[in-house]
Design a protein around this motif. Sequence first.
Motif, PDB file in Angstrom:
ATOM      1  N   ASP A   7      13.665 -13.385   8.278  1.00 26.44           N
ATOM      2  CA  ASP A   7      13.455 -12.410   9.345  1.00 26.44           C
ATOM      3  C   ASP A   7      14.011 -12.908  10.680  1.00 26.44           C
ATOM      4  O   ASP A   7      14.644 -12.155  11.413  1.00 26.44           O
ATOM      5  N   ALA A  11      17.140 -11.343  12.613  1.00 22.87           N
ATOM      6  CA  ALA A  11      17.031 -10.883  14.000  1.00 22.87           C
ATOM      7  C   ALA A  11      18.153 -11.478  14.837  1.00 22.87           C
ATOM      8  O   ALA A  11      18.803 -10.770  15.632  1.00 22.87           O
ATOM      9  N   TYR A  15      21.442  -9.656  17.213  1.00 25.84           N
ATOM     10  CA  TYR A  15      21.803  -9.880  18.617  1.00 25.84           C
ATOM     11  C   TYR A  15      23.141 -10.596  18.762  1.00 25.84           C
ATOM     12  O   TYR A  15      23.860 -10.354  19.738  1.00 25.84           O
ATOM     13  N   ALA A  80      10.326 -14.265  14.167  1.00 23.55           N
ATOM     14  CA  ALA A  80      11.306 -13.196  14.384  1.00 23.55           C
ATOM     15  C   ALA A  80      11.011 -12.440  15.672  1.00 23.55           C
ATOM     16  O   ALA A  80      11.941 -12.052  16.387  1.00 23.55           O
ATOM     17  N   TRP A  81       9.728 -12.250  16.026  1.00 25.07           N
ATOM     18  CA  TRP A  81       9.409 -11.505  17.244  1.00 25.07           C
ATOM     19  C   TRP A  81       9.934 -12.220  18.482  1.00 25.07           C
ATOM     20  O   TRP A  81      10.333 -11.563  19.450  1.00 25.07           O
ATOM     21  N   HIS A  84      13.651 -11.527  18.575  1.00 25.64           N
ATOM     22  CA  HIS A  84      13.843 -10.146  19.036  1.00 25.64           C
ATOM     23  C   HIS A  84      13.603 -10.037  20.542  1.00 25.64           C
ATOM     24  O   HIS A  84      14.371  -9.382  21.256  1.00 25.64           O
ATOM     25  N   LEU A  88      16.646  -9.094  22.838  1.00 25.10           N
ATOM     26  CA  LEU A  88      16.658  -7.838  23.599  1.00 25.10           C
ATOM     27  C   LEU A  88      16.914  -8.079  25.076  1.00 25.10           C
ATOM     28  O   LEU A  88      17.681  -7.351  25.717  1.00 25.10           O
TER      29      LEU A  88
END
Length: 138
Positions: A7, A11, A15, A80-81, A84, A88
Motif C-alpha cells: 500500500d 501510494a 505521487y 500508506a496514509w 498519501h 498530496l
Amino acid sequence: MLEATTDAIGALAIYAGLNTLILVWLAFQTGRVRQSEKVLMGDGGNPRMIRIMRGHANAMEFIPVTLITLLAVALLGGPAWAIHGFGLLLTAGRFLHALHFIAADAPGWQRSAGTALSLLAMVGAAFWAIVAGLSTII
C-alpha cells in the motif's frame, strides 16, 4: 526492522507518476515559451524565458528529493496514509507553483502557497525518514 507495505509503495507510485507529469507539463511549457520568444539556447536575457526556466528548475529541486525521502519512509514501513498525506501536499504544491510560473501574470498567492505546501511535504517527509531510520538502529 520494519517492512515496506504494498500500500505504501503503491501510494508512492501514484505521487511519483503525478509529479513526473507535472515535470513533463513544465518541460512542454518551457519549450512553448522558448519557441514563442525565439530563444534557442539558455534564457537569452528574456524575462518570460527566465521565469519559466526558474519554475521548471524549482520543480526539479523539490520533486526528486521529496520522492526519494518518501521512498525511504515507505521502504522502512511507513504507513500508506503518511505517503498519501505528504504526496498530496507535494503534488498540490508543485501544481500551484507551476501554474504561477507558466502564466506571465499569475497571482502571487500561487507561488507562496505552492512553496509552502511543497516545503511542508519535504520537511515532514524528512523528519519521518529520520525517525524511521533511527528506529532501525536504536
